[in-house]
Scaffold this active site. Structure first.
Site, PDB file in Angstrom:
ATOM      1  N   TYR A 141       0.531  -1.287  -0.191  1.00 26.49           N
ATOM      2  CA  TYR A 141      -0.104   0.219  -0.133  1.00 26.49           C
ATOM      3  C   TYR A 141       0.924   0.846  -0.199  1.00 26.49           C
ATOM      4  O   TYR A 141       0.439   2.053  -0.676  1.00 26.49           O
ATOM      5  CB  TYR A 141      -0.656   0.224   1.229  1.00 26.49           C
ATOM      6  CG  TYR A 141      -1.810   1.274   1.738  1.00 26.49           C
ATOM      7  CD1 TYR A 141      -2.789   1.129   0.609  1.00 26.49           C
ATOM      8  CD2 TYR A 141      -1.639   2.404   2.461  1.00 26.49           C
ATOM      9  CE1 TYR A 141      -3.660   2.656   0.677  1.00 26.49           C
ATOM     10  CE2 TYR A 141      -2.188   2.753   2.894  1.00 26.49           C
ATOM     11  CZ  TYR A 141      -3.466   3.248   2.006  1.00 26.49           C
ATOM     12  OH  TYR A 141      -4.087   4.149   2.041  1.00 26.49           O
ATOM     13  N   LYS A 145       1.149   4.081  -2.996  1.00 25.28           N
ATOM     14  CA  LYS A 145       1.260   5.219  -2.338  1.00 25.28           C
ATOM     15  C   LYS A 145       2.510   7.103  -3.009  1.00 25.28           C
ATOM     16  O   LYS A 145       2.431   7.744  -2.963  1.00 25.28           O
ATOM     17  CB  LYS A 145       0.677   5.508  -0.860  1.00 25.28           C
ATOM     18  CG  LYS A 145      -0.596   5.377  -0.886  1.00 25.28           C
ATOM     19  CD  LYS A 145      -1.327   5.688  -1.478  1.00 25.28           C
ATOM     20  CE  LYS A 145      -3.073   5.858  -1.545  1.00 25.28           C
ATOM     21  NZ  LYS A 145      -4.085   6.374  -1.877  1.00 25.28           N
TER      22      LYS A 145
HETATM   23  N1  SER Z   1      -6.692   4.363   6.631  1.00 22.14           N
HETATM   24  C1  SER Z   1      -5.925   3.919   5.685  1.00 22.14           C
HETATM   25  C2  SER Z   1      -4.506   2.286   6.165  1.00 22.14           C
HETATM   26  O1  SER Z   1      -5.074   1.793   7.343  1.00 22.14           O
HETATM   27  C3  SER Z   1      -3.945   4.202   5.946  1.00 22.14           C
HETATM   28  O2  SER Z   1      -4.154   5.094   4.674  1.00 22.14           O
HETATM   29  O3  SER Z   1      -4.797   1.389   5.566  1.00 22.14           O
END
Ligand code: SER
Length: 316
Positions: A141, A145
């Site tokens: 993730y 990003k």
């Molecule tokens: N809220 C998101 C997550 O916990 C972080 O940007 O993956």
């Protein structure tokens, strides 16, 4: 902004952003879209298109049909689910973004894409995390990003696309539940406190993370797109902060309203490792200086509001 398209409008942020955008710009001027065919109740009052973020041809048709000048790209797989499905995370988070960046270049619309606290990693300074600092995230993730921040900067500098964005903390809300994130506990705790009087937390006590109440998250998204571009030194990854807490602190706030509330722990190792690699508290002075960012809620006012709103909603 006159004609706006929100991609991922059935999600946690999208479902509330659409409502605020429609209040501000008019119902007919805000097109909600999502891959889901069932339209959420909150956003049934205006135009809706079923769109897959990877379907460039159909997105182009919708953008031309509604004369869109601004797109909010809220489609993403969050951090914990990304660890289970890294390839899908890359395909959706980056494939979707590149699709929209290419369309923005061709069809000339402004593009909002959120980054996240997940764009930081274990080598990042955890306290007062600077705007510009070492990133090197350890989740897929986070990789998407950081790549997203760079891609948006690249399309702006190379092709003049009006890309903008913020690094969101964990977002707490009472309309649509988040899913597959590391910060989700901070939403679930309120539902369980009201429904059951007890909550089993999957992150350990002492895990401090930046968090934000949804009205502030929506305000940040609207304000950055409204900001005077000549004042923006950064564009795509403004740290925005409003509160930082650990599970014990939020439980203490809940106990002010529900004294018998009980917090237990059952640690999820994947989420605990992810949370440990993220900042405790970001420095958001660049956003404050460049476009006047200022949150309205702290942990106390948010908790009061969450308990009032959810208390009514869950008793229905
Ligand atoms: N809220 C998101 C997550 O916990 C972080 O940007 O993956």
């Amino acid at each position: 902004m006159k004609n706006i398209l929100v991609m991922g409008a059935a999600g946690q942020i999208g479902s509330e952003l659409v409502v605020e955008l429609r209040k501000k710009y008019g119902k007919e001027n805000v097109v909600a879209s999502d891959i889901r065919t069932v339209i959420p109740t909150e956003i049934k009052d205006g135009p809706y298109e079923v769109l897959d973020v990877l379907d460039s041809v159909k997105i182009a048709v919708v953008i031309k049909k509604h004369n869109i000048d601004t797109v909010y790209n809220l489609v993403a797989l969050l951090s914990a689910v990304g660890e289970a499905k890294p390839k899908l995370s890359w395909d959706i988070n980056i494939g979707g973004l590149v699709t929209l960046l290419e369309l923005a270049r061709e069809l000339d619309f402004a593009l909002f894409t959120p980054s996240s606290i997940g764009a930081f990693g274990p080598e990042t300074p955890a306290d007062n995390t600077p705007q510009d600092t070492i990133q090197r995230p350890t989740t897929i993730y986070g990789v998407t990003k950081v790549a997203g921040e760079l891609l948006c900067d690249y399309y702006h500098k190379r092709f003049g696309v009006d890309t903008r964005g913020v690094r969101y903390p964990g977002i707490i809300s009472n309309v649509t539940l988040p899913g597959g994130g590391t910060t989700d506990y901070a939403v679930e705790i309120y539902y369980k406190a009201i429904e059951e009087g007890t909550f089993t937390c999957n992150l350990p006590a002492g895990t401090f993370l930046d968090m934000m109440y949804m009205p502030d998250a929506v305000k940040a998204a609207i304000d950055i797109m409204e900001a005077d571009p000549s004042k923006l030194k950064h564009r795509n990854c403004f740290n925005v902060a409003s509160m930082s807490f650990d599970p014990e602190m939020i439980a203490a706030e809940i106990k002010k309203h529900i004294p018998e509330f009980e917090l237990k722990y059952d640690i999820d190792e994947v989420r605990a490792r992810i949370a440990d690699s993220w900042p405790n508290k970001m420095d958001d002075s660049a956003a404050r200086e460049e476009w006047g960012w200022k949150p309205d809620f702290d942990i106390t006012s948010m908790t009061k509001d969450m308990i009032e709103v959810l208390g009514t909603k869950l008793k229905k």
